[in-house]
Enzyme design. Structure first.
Site, short mmCIF file in Angstrom:
data_model
loop_
_atom_site.label_atom_id
_atom_site.label_comp_id
_atom_site.label_asym_id
_atom_site.label_seq_id
_atom_site.Cartn_x
_atom_site.Cartn_y
_atom_site.Cartn_z
N GLU A 183 0.85 -1.19 0.00
CA GLU A 183 0.00 0.00 0.00
C GLU A 183 0.88 1.24 0.00
O GLU A 183 2.08 1.16 0.35
CB GLU A 183 -0.92 0.01 1.22
N HIS A 218 7.66 -0.02 13.37
CA HIS A 218 6.20 -0.10 13.24
C HIS A 218 5.54 -0.68 14.47
O HIS A 218 4.36 -1.05 14.42
CB HIS A 218 5.80 -0.90 11.99
N ARG A 274 -9.56 -7.50 18.41
CA ARG A 274 -9.06 -8.01 19.69
C ARG A 274 -8.82 -6.84 20.62
O ARG A 274 -9.00 -5.68 20.26
CB ARG A 274 -7.75 -8.76 19.47
#
Length: 614
Positions: A183, A218, A274
């Site tokens: 992306e 990240h 979650r």
């Protein structure tokens, strides 16, 4: 009513869920690998079931074994925690098929959102197809899982194939799924997310925003709630998109919708089906227990009353066993002591004396501060971390303190490129306490001298050498009739654990703890050096040694002794703590030795390769 919960996870999150279960009167069941046989979550559960093996693939990623463990232990519900199988729809179905309660969203919702490619399509977006120069930079990203694993930034087309290969391998190892996608990479955006909570009666709550922009590899390092400085219109848009995402998949339970905010616009990233690592900041601001709400929702209860109102500001810092100055290299060894001051929340999976192993994420703890304002919360957390005793392998504690006090962060102007810009300044030349070596030497002298060590006749001063902050320090002291003395400093008190010095009329206290040649003086770590260095400890010039324990998972194709290498060229890849780490050539030259093989496990300092500089 749920009476017994198995947590299909380990470490901090398992301990966190157990805490809420105990408060609710619910029995707890742990699963553990062989490496975690004596881990805190194993010791604190009411019942523990062994999963043979040590790697995640053998243990915490084996849904079949975990379901069998739940049935064998008499659990009637399973909480997945985060990571591992928490976003695995097949595992959720297996739990339900076994007649157990799944404390999470429906498998269909997980399936729709667990693959980031399908989630983007659901939100009307699509990943890139064939990548061209015009698309750069791009982000290669694992379709399953999270936590920064299986992610690579690509700025040159020539690097794309290698990034895809590395991301696939890392994602397969961490999540059991090697699917990746590409992306556009948005430079210097803010990572903002919205906590959602939905019941089976059609109610969806959005519990404010969180900012998680301070990241390394990240992976989030510091998180806070609410996200500071967002325009009201943008915040409303984020909440609207989060509700849309939850309703699109008939979501149930706790979940998080993540965005990248840049140029005043919100770019959808993914929905995590979650509980998030950073959920405590939302709990602090809204005064709720998200795990308790997950359990109530799983029991069929509706969300009670009206949406709680936020109060104040909360900040969380993740304490990692890693060395930020050395490429965030994870550290292993014994955590001798972890003590956090009162007034902040500590979520951890470790206690004093536990071993930090090589198989799992190096996060030691999460420390959370809550206060009426953001400035007060930042000050409280920075102060608490500064006073935290963390004795053992190197950690990112000092980096956290300096980050929380950095002008860009305190002003709320941070973005995901914060550490790209500031890491060198935050780690290089970090101020060290100049009196720490003296305090260490005096404590060692008093601890080893039963009778004080003074002599009637004048003698030469005693000498000790320490390494501190990358520099060597030599200190001198004497035993006299009046006790220990040191040049220019009055020694008020000295024993093996506490040294009090008077410096320029001001008394200072130094708490000292010694573990072999590693010495901790207040917040400063030192290494005691021998009087005469061992000449056999020298490595050949150009030697590349393992910076951490791990497994050699890949050697550059066609690379053999005698091959020419260029500076920065990858030679091999080490896998440690679920991440892959490049070992690269330090300079242009010739590879003269490559004594390791794929699959070989190595320890810190193991010789991996030798590059003779051209």
């Amino acid at each position: 009513m749920i009476s017994s919960v198995l947590v299909a996870n380990r470490g901090e999150i398992a301990c966190r869920v157990f805490r809420t279960c105990r408060e609710a009167g619910i029995r707890t069941v742990a699963v553990h690998s062989d490496a975690d046989a004596h881990a805190l979550h194993t010791r604190t559960a009411d019942t523990a079931v062994r999963l043979p093996g040590s790697t995640p693939a053998e243990t915490y990623l084996r849904g079949d074994l975990i379901v069998k463990a739940a049935v064998a232990a008499g659990a009637d519900a399973v909480h997945p925690g985060y990571g591992f199988l928490s976003e695995n729809a097949d595992f959720a179905r297996a739990v339900l098929d076994a007649g157990l309660v799944w404390i999470g969203p429906p498998p269909e919702a997980i399936e729709a959102m667990a693959s980031k490619t399908r989630a983007k399509e659901l939100m009307g977006l699509a990943p890139l197809g064939e990548v061209t120069e015009a698309d750069l930079p791009v982000l290669v990203k694992a379709a399953a899982g999270g936590g920064g694993r299986g992610m690579r930034i690509v700025r040159r087309l020539a690097d794309l194939d290698g990034a895809l290969e590395g991301a696939r391998a890392e994602a397969a190892s961490a999540f059991g799924d090697g699917e990746v996608f590409v992306e556009p990479y948005v430079e210097n955006g803010r990572h903002v997310e919205v906590q959602v909570l939905a019941d089976t009666h059609g109610t969806v709550w959005t519990l404010g925003t969180r900012d998680c922009s301070l990241q390394r590899r990240h992976q989030k390092v510091i998180e806070e709630a609410p996200a500071p400085g967002l325009p009201e219109e943008l915040e409303r848009e984020l909440h609207t998109l989060a509700v849309r995402a939850a309703r699109a998949v008939d979501y149930v339970g706790a979940g998080t919708v993540e965005f990248l905010v840049a140029d005043g616009r919100a770019h959808f990233l993914e929905m995590n089906t979650r509980l998030q690592v950073e959920h405590p900041v939302t709990e602090a601001v809204f005064g709720i227990d998200l795990v308790a709400e997950q359990i109530r929702i799983a029991e069929g209860h509706a969300l009670a009353g009206t949406l709680p109102r936020p109060d104040g500001h909360a900040v969380e810092a993740r304490l990692y066993a890693e060395d930020p100055a050395r490429g965030w290299a994870p550290q292993t060894g014994i955590l001798h002591r972890l003590a956090v001051p009162d007034g902040v929340r500590l979520d951890t999976g470790y206690t004093d004396g536990d071993e930090i192993g090589v198989h799992y994420d190096p996060m030691l703890a999460k420390v959370v501060a809550h206060a009426p304002t953001r400035a007060e919360a930042l000050r409280r957390l920075a102060g608490a971390l500064e006073r935290t005793a963390v004795h053992g392998p190197a950690t990112n504690r000092d980096l956290l303190v300096r980050s929380l006090r950095h002008e860009e962060f305190t002003a709320g102007r941070m973005d995901t490129g914060f550490y790209d810009r500031h890491l060198a300044a935050l780690t290089d030349g970090a101020p060290a306490d100049p009196h720490a070596p003296l305090a260490a030497a005096l404590a060692a002298a008093r601890g080893r001298s039963r009778f004080g060590g003074w002599r009637n006749l004048p003698s030469q001063p005693q000498t000790r050498r320490y390494a501190m902050a990358g520099e060597e320090h030599e200190v001198h002291y004497r035993h006299t009739r009046d006790g220990l003395t040191a040049d220019g400093v009055r020694v008020v008190h000295a024993d093996a654990a506490l040294v009090v010095l008077e410096v320029d009329g001001v008394q200072r206290r130094f708490e000292v703890a010694c573990y072999g040649d590693r010495v901790h003086v207040n917040a400063t770590a030192l290494t005691a050096l021998p009087r005469f260095p061992d000449p056999t400890a020298q490595q050949a010039p150009g030697s590349l040694v393992a910076p951490m324990p791990g497994t050699v998972v890949r050697i550059a194709e066609g690379l053999e002794p005698g091959a020419a290498v260029a500076a920065g060229q990858p030679i091999l890849w080490l896998e440690a703590m679920k991440m892959q780490h490049h070992i690269t050539a330090p300079a242009d030259g010739t590879l003269t030795s490559l004594p390791v093989t794929v699959g070989q496990q190595v320890q810190v300092g193991t010789l991996l390769a030798v590059v003779q500089q051209a």
